[in-house]
Design a protein around this motif. Structure first.
Motif, short mmCIF file in Angstrom:
data_model
loop_
_atom_site.label_atom_id
_atom_site.label_comp_id
_atom_site.label_asym_id
_atom_site.label_seq_id
_atom_site.Cartn_x
_atom_site.Cartn_y
_atom_site.Cartn_z
N GLY A 11 0.89 -0.11 -0.01
CA GLY A 11 0.25 0.02 -0.23
C GLY A 11 0.63 1.30 -0.06
O GLY A 11 2.55 1.25 -0.45
N PRO A 12 0.45 2.28 0.62
CA PRO A 12 1.01 3.63 0.21
C PRO A 12 2.77 3.98 1.12
O PRO A 12 3.34 4.36 1.17
CB PRO A 12 -0.16 4.74 0.77
N GLY A 13 1.95 2.47 2.19
CA GLY A 13 3.73 2.45 3.31
C GLY A 13 3.56 2.37 5.04
O GLY A 13 3.80 2.44 5.64
N SER A 14 2.21 2.90 5.17
CA SER A 14 1.42 3.19 6.18
C SER A 14 1.08 1.89 6.77
O SER A 14 0.25 1.35 5.88
CB SER A 14 0.41 5.14 7.10
N VAL A 15 1.57 1.43 7.68
CA VAL A 15 0.87 -0.45 8.31
C VAL A 15 -0.05 -0.36 8.69
O VAL A 15 -0.51 -1.23 8.40
CB VAL A 15 2.02 -0.79 9.39
#
Length: 282
Positions: A11-15
């Motif tokens: 995804g965008p990088g946020s867990v």
């Protein structure tokens, strides 16, 4: 555990925007392979896994390492930003497997794409038919990209541009803008979203005529609305078409239309004509 290659979309990088399946796969892997920045984004999920990290433009090396490790009996998670199948590692891995006639256990775990992540920050700009186009010509001839922009603009797709601008490649996004301006109003809303859901996130809303004047680079996505898109406060809305069949103020079905059945274009034309007549009388 059976040796397997998991192509994991982060995804965008946020867990917290990563699927539970993706998190579990990373935590249970013997080896994590990925671009160094992406591995850094999942630091909280790493404990005793072996890490294989490479830099930019080393996609072939990452894919080859991941395949070899699976052949050695390892359970491997090859991580990608966004979705692994969207401008990421999955196509390359499958091409290599088919080219070399290698048969290993493999799965793809989907992730939120950059287009979806960026769109979520500016309302509903992808509410109807849309497409994504990368402006990077490192792997695709520029002539092919231009042809795709022209087709998407003519067909009235909302368009998300990946890799819109870099230090060496400043003109491509301007060319894209000029092509779309042949088919859409200069006031068409455009969103420029950089690093969605990361610390350096920025969101800018402009118009088709002026968005190239903004500062943005490779990490941004540019979303161009279609001919029906409009700005509502700080949001961009691309209507799905409900207004053609229903009266939005009370939910009643418009004259000549039937819920659950194909849209009657003739009824729309008649209603538009009636509205025009009413305005002329007034």
């Amino acid at each position: 555990m059976v040796a397997k290659l998991s192509l994991v979309g982060l995804g965008p990088g946020s867990v917290d925007l990563m699927s539970i399946r993706a998190q579990q796969t990373i935590q249970n892997a013997d080896v994590i392979v990925g671009y160094a920045l992406y591995v850094k984004l999942i630091a909280s999920l790493i404990n005793e896994q072996t890490l294989v990290r490479t830099g930019m433009t080393k996609e072939w090396q990452r894919a080859d390492a991941a395949i070899q490790l699976v052949e050695q009996g390892k359970n491997v998670a090859l991580v990608c930003s966004g979705d692994a199948g969207m401008y990421a590692m999955a196509p390359l891995v499958f091409e290599m497997l088919s080219s070399k006639q290698i048969n290993i256990e493999i799965e793809t775990i989907p992730g939120i794409t950059a287009a979806n992540a960026c769109a979520s920050l500016v309302g509903a700009p992808l509410g109807h038919d849309s497409c994504t186009i990368s402006l990077s010509d490192l792997l695709t001839p520029w002539e092919v990209i231009v042809r795709r922009i022209e087709a998407a603009a003519m067909a009235d797709f909302a368009i998300t541009f990946y890799n819109p601008r870099s230090r060496k490649r400043q003109q491509h996004i301007v060319t894209a803008q000029q092509i779309i301006l042949k088919y859409r109003s200069a006031n068409t809303p455009v969103a420029v979203v950089n690093a969605a859901y990361r610390e350096e996130q920025s969101v800018q809303i402009s118009t088709l005529e002026h968005f190239t004047e903004l500062e943005f680079g490779m990490n941004a996505a540019v979303i161009v609305g279609n001919e029906s898109s409009y700005r509502f406060d700080d949001w961009i809305v691309t209507p799905r078409g409900y207004k053609n069949k229903y009266i939005l103020e009370d939910g009643e079905t418009r004259a000549g239309q039937t819920p659950g059945r194909a849209l009657e274009s003739s009824a729309i034309d008649a209603e538009v004509e009636q509205e025009t007549t009413n305005k002329e009388v007034l």
